[in-house]
Motif scaffolding. Structure first.
Motif, PDB file in Angstrom:
ATOM      1  N   GLN A 143       3.006  -3.063  -7.266  1.00 11.32           N
ATOM      2  CA  GLN A 143       2.395  -3.581  -6.027  1.00 11.32           C
ATOM      3  C   GLN A 143       3.389  -3.641  -4.869  1.00 11.32           C
ATOM      4  O   GLN A 143       3.314  -4.530  -4.019  1.00 11.32           O
ATOM      5  CB  GLN A 143       1.786  -4.969  -6.268  1.00 11.32           C
ATOM      6  CG  GLN A 143       0.566  -4.966  -7.163  1.00 11.32           C
ATOM      7  CD  GLN A 143      -0.611  -4.219  -6.528  1.00 11.32           C
ATOM      8  OE1 GLN A 143      -1.048  -4.549  -5.435  1.00 11.32           O
ATOM      9  NE2 GLN A 143      -1.133  -3.232  -7.235  1.00 11.32           N
ATOM     10  N   ASN A 144       4.347  -2.701  -4.847  1.00 13.47           N
ATOM     11  CA  ASN A 144       5.283  -2.681  -3.720  1.00 13.47           C
ATOM     12  C   ASN A 144       4.757  -1.754  -2.630  1.00 13.47           C
ATOM     13  O   ASN A 144       3.745  -1.067  -2.792  1.00 13.47           O
ATOM     14  CB  ASN A 144       6.689  -2.277  -4.167  1.00 13.47           C
ATOM     15  CG  ASN A 144       6.701  -0.978  -4.945  1.00 13.47           C
ATOM     16  OD1 ASN A 144       5.660  -0.339  -5.136  1.00 13.47           O
ATOM     17  ND2 ASN A 144       7.859  -0.576  -5.408  1.00 13.47           N
ATOM     18  N   THR A 145       5.449  -1.750  -1.498  1.00 17.08           N
ATOM     19  CA  THR A 145       5.086  -0.872  -0.392  1.00 17.08           C
ATOM     20  C   THR A 145       5.745   0.481  -0.610  1.00 17.08           C
ATOM     21  O   THR A 145       6.952   0.547  -0.851  1.00 17.08           O
ATOM     22  CB  THR A 145       5.552  -1.470   0.949  1.00 17.08           C
ATOM     23  OG1 THR A 145       4.896  -2.737   1.133  1.00 17.08           O
ATOM     24  CG2 THR A 145       5.227  -0.554   2.110  1.00 17.08           C
ATOM     25  N   ILE A 146       4.967   1.553  -0.549  1.00 15.87           N
ATOM     26  CA  ILE A 146       5.491   2.901  -0.764  1.00 15.87           C
ATOM     27  C   ILE A 146       5.287   3.713   0.508  1.00 15.87           C
ATOM     28  O   ILE A 146       4.190   3.715   1.089  1.00 15.87           O
ATOM     29  CB  ILE A 146       4.798   3.595  -1.957  1.00 15.87           C
ATOM     30  CG1 ILE A 146       5.102   2.840  -3.258  1.00 15.87           C
ATOM     31  CG2 ILE A 146       5.239   5.051  -2.065  1.00 15.87           C
ATOM     32  CD1 ILE A 146       4.425   3.438  -4.495  1.00 15.87           C
TER      33      ILE A 146
ATOM     34  N   ARG B  83       0.841  -1.198   0.000  1.00 17.44           N
ATOM     35  CA  ARG B  83       0.000   0.000   0.000  1.00 17.44           C
ATOM     36  C   ARG B  83       0.871   1.240   0.000  1.00 17.44           C
ATOM     37  O   ARG B  83       2.062   1.192   0.305  1.00 17.44           O
ATOM     38  CB  ARG B  83      -0.918   0.020   1.229  1.00 17.44           C
ATOM     39  CG  ARG B  83      -1.677  -1.260   1.458  1.00 17.44           C
ATOM     40  CD  ARG B  83      -2.666  -1.548   0.364  1.00 17.44           C
ATOM     41  NE  ARG B  83      -3.924  -0.830   0.549  1.00 17.44           N
ATOM     42  CZ  ARG B  83      -4.898  -0.799  -0.365  1.00 17.44           C
ATOM     43  NH1 ARG B  83      -4.741  -1.396  -1.523  1.00 17.44           N
ATOM     44  NH2 ARG B  83      -6.016  -0.145  -0.117  1.00 17.44           N
ATOM     45  N   ILE B  84       0.262   2.373  -0.303  1.00 19.06           N
ATOM     46  CA  ILE B  84       0.954   3.656  -0.201  1.00 19.06           C
ATOM     47  C   ILE B  84       0.608   4.257   1.153  1.00 19.06           C
ATOM     48  O   ILE B  84      -0.561   4.530   1.448  1.00 19.06           O
ATOM     49  CB  ILE B  84       0.533   4.623  -1.325  1.00 19.06           C
ATOM     50  CG1 ILE B  84       0.859   4.037  -2.699  1.00 19.06           C
ATOM     51  CG2 ILE B  84       1.247   5.977  -1.151  1.00 19.06           C
ATOM     52  CD1 ILE B  84       0.383   4.901  -3.866  1.00 19.06           C
TER      53      ILE B  84
ATOM     54  N   LEU C 235       2.288   7.956 -10.451  1.00 18.85           N
ATOM     55  CA  LEU C 235       2.701   7.187  -9.284  1.00 18.85           C
ATOM     56  C   LEU C 235       1.666   6.118  -8.951  1.00 18.85           C
ATOM     57  O   LEU C 235       2.019   4.961  -8.666  1.00 18.85           O
ATOM     58  CB  LEU C 235       2.916   8.107  -8.077  1.00 18.85           C
ATOM     59  CG  LEU C 235       3.317   7.392  -6.783  1.00 18.85           C
ATOM     60  CD1 LEU C 235       4.657   6.684  -6.952  1.00 18.85           C
ATOM     61  CD2 LEU C 235       3.381   8.370  -5.617  1.00 18.85           C
ATOM     62  N   ARG C 236       0.386   6.466  -9.001  1.00 16.47           N
ATOM     63  CA  ARG C 236      -0.646   5.468  -8.718  1.00 16.47           C
ATOM     64  C   ARG C 236      -0.633   4.367  -9.773  1.00 16.47           C
ATOM     65  O   ARG C 236      -0.811   3.182  -9.457  1.00 16.47           O
ATOM     66  CB  ARG C 236      -2.025   6.132  -8.653  1.00 16.47           C
ATOM     67  CG  ARG C 236      -2.256   7.002  -7.427  1.00 16.47           C
ATOM     68  CD  ARG C 236      -2.128   6.223  -6.128  1.00 16.47           C
ATOM     69  NE  ARG C 236      -3.162   5.228  -5.961  1.00 16.47           N
ATOM     70  CZ  ARG C 236      -4.260   5.392  -5.237  1.00 16.47           C
ATOM     71  NH1 ARG C 236      -4.471   6.529  -4.598  1.00 16.47           N
ATOM     72  NH2 ARG C 236      -5.132   4.433  -5.120  1.00 16.47           N
TER      73      ARG C 236
ATOM     74  N   HIS D 292       2.327   2.150  -9.047  1.00 12.94           N
ATOM     75  CA  HIS D 292       2.058   1.294  -7.899  1.00 12.94           C
ATOM     76  C   HIS D 292       1.156   0.129  -8.272  1.00 12.94           C
ATOM     77  O   HIS D 292       1.342  -1.001  -7.784  1.00 12.94           O
ATOM     78  CB  HIS D 292       1.417   2.108  -6.768  1.00 12.94           C
ATOM     79  CG  HIS D 292       1.109   1.294  -5.557  1.00 12.94           C
ATOM     80  ND1 HIS D 292      -0.168   0.858  -5.262  1.00 12.94           N
ATOM     81  CD2 HIS D 292       1.909   0.801  -4.577  1.00 12.94           C
ATOM     82  CE1 HIS D 292      -0.141   0.151  -4.159  1.00 12.94           C
ATOM     83  NE2 HIS D 292       1.098   0.096  -3.717  1.00 12.94           N
ATOM     84  N   GLU D 293       0.176   0.378  -9.131  1.00 13.43           N
ATOM     85  CA  GLU D 293      -0.698  -0.704  -9.576  1.00 13.43           C
ATOM     86  C   GLU D 293       0.099  -1.784 -10.303  1.00 13.43           C
ATOM     87  O   GLU D 293      -0.209  -2.977 -10.198  1.00 13.43           O
ATOM     88  CB  GLU D 293      -1.795  -0.157 -10.493  1.00 13.43           C
ATOM     89  CG  GLU D 293      -2.854   0.674  -9.788  1.00 13.43           C
ATOM     90  CD  GLU D 293      -3.662  -0.140  -8.797  1.00 13.43           C
ATOM     91  OE1 GLU D 293      -3.958  -1.313  -9.096  1.00 13.43           O
ATOM     92  OE2 GLU D 293      -3.966   0.379  -7.714  1.00 13.43           O
TER      93      GLU D 293
END
Length: 363
Positions: free
Chosen positions: A180-183, A24-25, A172-173, A176-177
């Motif tokens: 799928q790492n931790t931000i 998750r972010i 950025l979103r 992330h999709e």
């Protein structure tokens, strides 16, 4: 894998414990100088603390007698001013994160990261030939090139203009999709945190005020410091009393307000509480109302400021001359219902929207 942190230090002051959800972010939100960057640097292994426990799932990065070097942590870091080497091309900057690989694999991995960060075609440019947004993308490409499990972003959008920032939010979103790492995102911008983060940590003086899903933290502060940090202007004092039926009521000057959601252990007495401006409702004067309205409060309009299609309205509740309540209304509603300075209106404070500020303040 959850990122678990227990960080304590004297200078900079840190007393921070939190678990950041995997994949998750998470935004660390707080004022400048509040310890957010120090937390990020401790996660990266760049800051030695008096006490540090940093764990990614079962993997220990810090604990008593253990300090895994930065290069051996599965992290990517984008510092506040990008940290690009001015004498290197964009590709060269990305490849500096990959010196553990042979040259052929290094080039291929860098090209993939550059494509993911949407800077393909700019590989040969040096930092002075790039715009602010392009520099940010190159720094992001370098951070993801090692395929890290945790991506650390230190106010990465602070140096770009508003329109570029909005485009970078989308990118950025999207990134992330895909990854799928931790931000972990450090920011002092409330709107930025609200738009980007799934999970929110409010940080002040190196301590965690509150954490949880972003929508929950934004609308349900647990203490007055959280409410102030979230820029909630409506923070008031009242007296909590228990009605004959056992339910809680809040005496606010001459007004008795019904409240809900309080634990049974809460004692009667002084209570600080808050309500979001968007949750202060206008009782329509053209519509009959009676007991179906929750907590109606007569008030006098003091100020109306139109901001585009919305208006910020400040009112004084009857019998509370020193109190100002802020609400936000559509500009058309202000005109339609004659909401003008000096006019009387009725506002409603729904039971579920009254937020008790129960946690004691930090010292």
């Amino acid at each position: 894998m959850t990122l678990a942190l227990d960080l304590r230090h004297d200078g900079p002051l840190l007393d921070f414990r939190a678990e950041l959800p995997a994949g998750r972010i998470t935004a660390l939100l707080g004022p400048s100088g509040g310890g957010k960057t120090s937390i990020l640097r401790a996660v990266a292994g760049l800051l030695r603390l008096r006490h540090a426990e940093v764990r990614l799932g079962e993997t220990v990065w810090n604990t008593a007698g253990v300090h895994v070097p930065t290069r051996e942590r599965s992290i990517g870091l984008v510092p506040q001013h990008y940290g690009l080497f001015p004498h290197m091309s964009a590709r060269g900057n990305v490849e500096t994160a990959l010196i553990h690989l042979p040259p052929e694999a290094r080039r291929a991995r860098a090209e993939r990261a550059i494509a993911l960060a949407h800077v393909a075609g700019l590989e040969e440019r040096r930092p002075h030939e790039l715009s602010g947004g392009q520099k940010q993308r190159v720094a992001l490409a370098r951070a993801i090139a090692r395929e890290p499990e945790v991506l650390l972003l230190d106010e990465p959008f602070s140096a770009v203009d508003r329109s570029t920032r909005k485009r970078l939010y989308v990118e950025l979103r999207r990134l992330h999709e895909q990854l799928q790492n931790t931000i972990v995102l450090v920011t002092h911008d409330l709107d930025e945190a609200a738009q980007l983060a799934h999970h929110l940590c409010l940080v002040r003086h190196g301590r965690l005020l509150q954490s949880g899903p972003t929508s929950e933290v934004l609308t349900r502060p647990r203490c007055e410091q959280s409410a102030r940090l979230l820029d909630i202007p409506n923070v008031f004092s009242g007296q909590l009393i228990r009605a004959a039926d056992g339910r809680h009521q809040l005496q606010w000057g001459p007004h008795t307000l019904r409240v809900s959601g309080l634990p049974d252990t809460v004692a009667d007495g002084a209570l600080r509480w808050a309500v979001l401006p968007s949750n202060v409702l206008l009782a329509r004067p053209d519509k009959p109302w009676n007991s179906h309205l929750e907590n109606p409060v007569p008030a006098q309009v003091r100020e109306v400021i139109e901001l585009g299609g919305e208006a910020v309205v400040r009112v004084t509740p009857a019998g509370l001359d020193d109190v100002a309540v802020q609400l936000r209304l559509p500009a058309r509603a202000v005109r339609r219902y004659g909401v003008e300075p000096g006019h009387g209106i009725v506002v409603c404070l729904r039971t579920a929207d009254i937020v008790p500020l129960l946690d004691p303040p930090l010292r």
